[in-house]
Design a protein around this motif. Sequence first.
Motif: not given
Lengths: 379, 75
Positions: A252-253, A271, B3, B5-10
């Motif tokens: 999911f990341t 995001a 959440l 860890d998601h690449i879009l989240v700083p």
Amino acid sequence: MSYDSILDDYPLPSSVKEEIKQELERLKVKKNVAKKIVEHCYQAYLSNLIEPGEAVGIVAAQSIGEPGTQMTMRTFHYAGVAELNVTLGLPRLIEILDVRKNPSTPMMTIRLLPEYAKDREKAREVANRIEATYLKDIAEIEVDLREMSIIIKPDSEALKRKDLTFEELKEKLEKTVKKDAEILERDGMLIVKISKESYKLLMDKFEELRDLVVMGIKEIKRVIIRKEEDEYVLYTEGSNLKKVMKVKGVDFTRTLTNDIYEIYEVLGIEAARAAIIKEAIETLEEQGLEVDVRHIMLVADVMTADGELRQIGRHGVAGEKQSILARAAFEMTVNNLLEAAVKGEIDYLKGITENIIIGQPIKLGTGDVELIANLGVRK
Amino acid sequence: MRLQDHILVPKHEILKEEEVEELLNLLGVKKEQLPKIKASDPIVKEIGAKPGDVIKITRKSLTAGVSIFYRLVVE
């Protein structure tokens, strides 16, 4: 020798520092020379900063607007190798800036966990869990009017392909029809017997069953598996980030969607900002247009400044302007003036647009600076 | 599943009270003048921030490498 101690004294952005450091290390300069170089770099950096009072919004608008005129009006394009239909060009850019809740071609890029990403079979397994499978895809459905029942003949090969058993299918059907009908089994067929003698109920159930999603996620209409470098990546037509993130085997990341509003809901405002920038750059680049990211970043910042996604337009940023004249000058002039008059709004003439309309100096650039005389105190 | 860890989240962090004070002095603004983030934001919920908290966001920037941004949590 380390140049870090010299660089630490200067408030330069980390990317600039990194660049200077690399160059210094390459040239192997002495410490005192390095100090002078860094000082020069810092002066150059300062002189390149944007001036306070500069109309950055207007510059951004022009810088995105002008290349925008060169974009194709053609909505569809087959992007990449996968035969997926994606909205591109100007329509897509408008979609991004308007924060459409449902983009015209939702699409996801799903990356898999290491144990699934290397093997095509395993990737297929995950794809099966995601792709919506309708009952009509895996079985023949007929209506028996005499018996008041629906006959479902599952295709055993299709079942196998989708990794679904007869019992699972039966269970799923039982859950769907609940008390309206009972499900009987007869030589490899499933018979849905309606509880009431009603043709309407029979036809309703028939339609319901035909469009029943027996497996996967309803929104995901199609999944394409593509090999990228050394891993298999899934591309989907349709998007449901929340559900896909929870599917077994999905990393999911690294799973993305082009539906920015969905990102906002699932991953939050920051995001969403990152997604706006990414999508806008990709759209412009695909058209061969070069726009400095700073302009796009500014737009994304304005859209997300209030903690919720606001579109650029009369329902968002422009419509929430405090000044009546500025709103009227943008869109729906008569409506805005009429509404303001009814509400008895006051225009304080603090902004730019309204001051241009009435012919006063504007508070921008040098117009934003005022002289304050310090009377009385003299050395 | 985090959440964050998601690449879009700083990276999001809650600022301590004295850090908030320091920041507002440095910027010369009031708390209410900072950009906002909703208390219902999934990441805000995840780090357990309450309305009135200031969140420090460390973004990866395409121009500056790393950039720091602050948001005030609001209802």
